[in-house]
Design an enzyme around this catalytic site. Sequence first.
Site, PDB file in Angstrom:
ATOM      1  N   THR A 106      -2.366  41.789 -11.020  1.00 32.59           N
ATOM      2  CA  THR A 106      -3.768  42.910 -11.444  1.00 32.59           C
ATOM      3  C   THR A 106      -4.480  42.778  -9.042  1.00 32.59           C
ATOM      4  O   THR A 106      -4.814  41.245  -9.394  1.00 32.59           O
ATOM      5  CB  THR A 106      -3.984  42.643 -12.563  1.00 32.59           C
ATOM      6  OG1 THR A 106      -4.748  40.858 -12.219  1.00 32.59           O
ATOM      7  CG2 THR A 106      -3.635  42.527 -13.820  1.00 32.59           C
ATOM      8  N   CYS A 107      -5.527  43.771  -9.839  1.00 31.33           N
ATOM      9  CA  CYS A 107      -6.436  43.922  -8.307  1.00 31.33           C
ATOM     10  C   CYS A 107      -5.221  42.841  -7.137  1.00 31.33           C
ATOM     11  O   CYS A 107      -4.394  43.378  -7.023  1.00 31.33           O
ATOM     12  CB  CYS A 107      -7.481  43.598  -8.828  1.00 31.33           C
ATOM     13  SG  CYS A 107      -8.145  44.021  -8.331  1.00 31.33           S
ATOM     14  N   THR A 108      -6.064  41.920  -6.705  1.00 29.11           N
ATOM     15  CA  THR A 108      -5.716  41.769  -5.562  1.00 29.11           C
ATOM     16  C   THR A 108      -5.029  40.338  -5.872  1.00 29.11           C
ATOM     17  O   THR A 108      -4.641  39.168  -4.808  1.00 29.11           O
ATOM     18  CB  THR A 108      -7.010  40.917  -4.680  1.00 29.11           C
ATOM     19  OG1 THR A 108      -8.047  39.749  -5.733  1.00 29.11           O
ATOM     20  CG2 THR A 108      -8.027  42.378  -4.274  1.00 29.11           C
TER      21      THR A 108
END
Length: 326
Positions: A106-108
């Site tokens: 998820t995300c970074t």
Amino acid sequence: MLVAVLTSPPRPPMVELAAIVDTLHEANRQSGKDHYQLVLVSEDLEPLRSSAGPRILADAALAEFAGQIDTLIVLPAARGQALPGTEEAIAWLKRTAPTTRRFGSTCTGAFILGAAGLLAGRRVTTHWQFADELAARHPEAIVEPDRIFIRDGDMFSSAGVSAAFDLMLALVEEDLGRETALAVAQFFVLFLKRPGGQSQFSAQLAAQFSAKEPIREALRWVNENLRGDLSVGRLAREAGMSERNFARAFARETKMTPAAYVEIARVDSARRLLEERKLPLQRIAAASGFSTLQAMRRALFRHLGATPTEYRERFGSAFVVEDAEP
């Protein structure tokens, strides 16, 4: 199904963790069966301070964990930072990811996948602010910055922050079917499939942050004169540059053409009016600078994946201003 969430120091985010935990818990509740068993794994069992402050306590340490993982999800190591994770986490991820049915981030958290050598030849997304950095650090990856989430074979990834909910709903739909996923989405007051990509939130902001004077002056002119002449020639005069130099500088600094920025600005104006005002669609199109209602329809569908009527039905506020001039 055993779902393992890798939490790495220094300060993993709470939003993505909540999206994973609550979506899977609710999927179990809605289906009436414990399809998902969740475990948080980290380097050790010491509490981790989250990005928001509260502490996270892992269920198992990496060195001791021995379960057969079905789904492995990698959280970012910190909010708003592109950190590659610790050496121990990367080594564990390298060994473990290939043994799972599916894995991702998820995300970074995508940067941790990259540090583990798992992005070669893969389509991947991340938070829009870090997409260029991910592509620069990992040229072996195929970075798609405008996607809410991506599934590439046995690997998945989601964009920034709340996109983790979109990803988890998609995984639940894959596992348990549309009916259960829709029930979870309705319980959380979410849409099962959000229209559009990250561009609906990011492109205009990114251009404004990255541009320098005199291009920034041209951007201000666009935003303040959506109904006016926004041709390259007019914007170049506003910036005090020749058309050719302006077009080149604009593309270099904003990563888009002047025409693309104008359309995004007009779409953003129409989007806000659809959300906030109960105006006829023709008036919204005119107020946002579109030549015709059909032109607005085409632009909104291209950027948001929805018609003006569909968008208003999904995102219109219950506290709209009745028939007020925009």
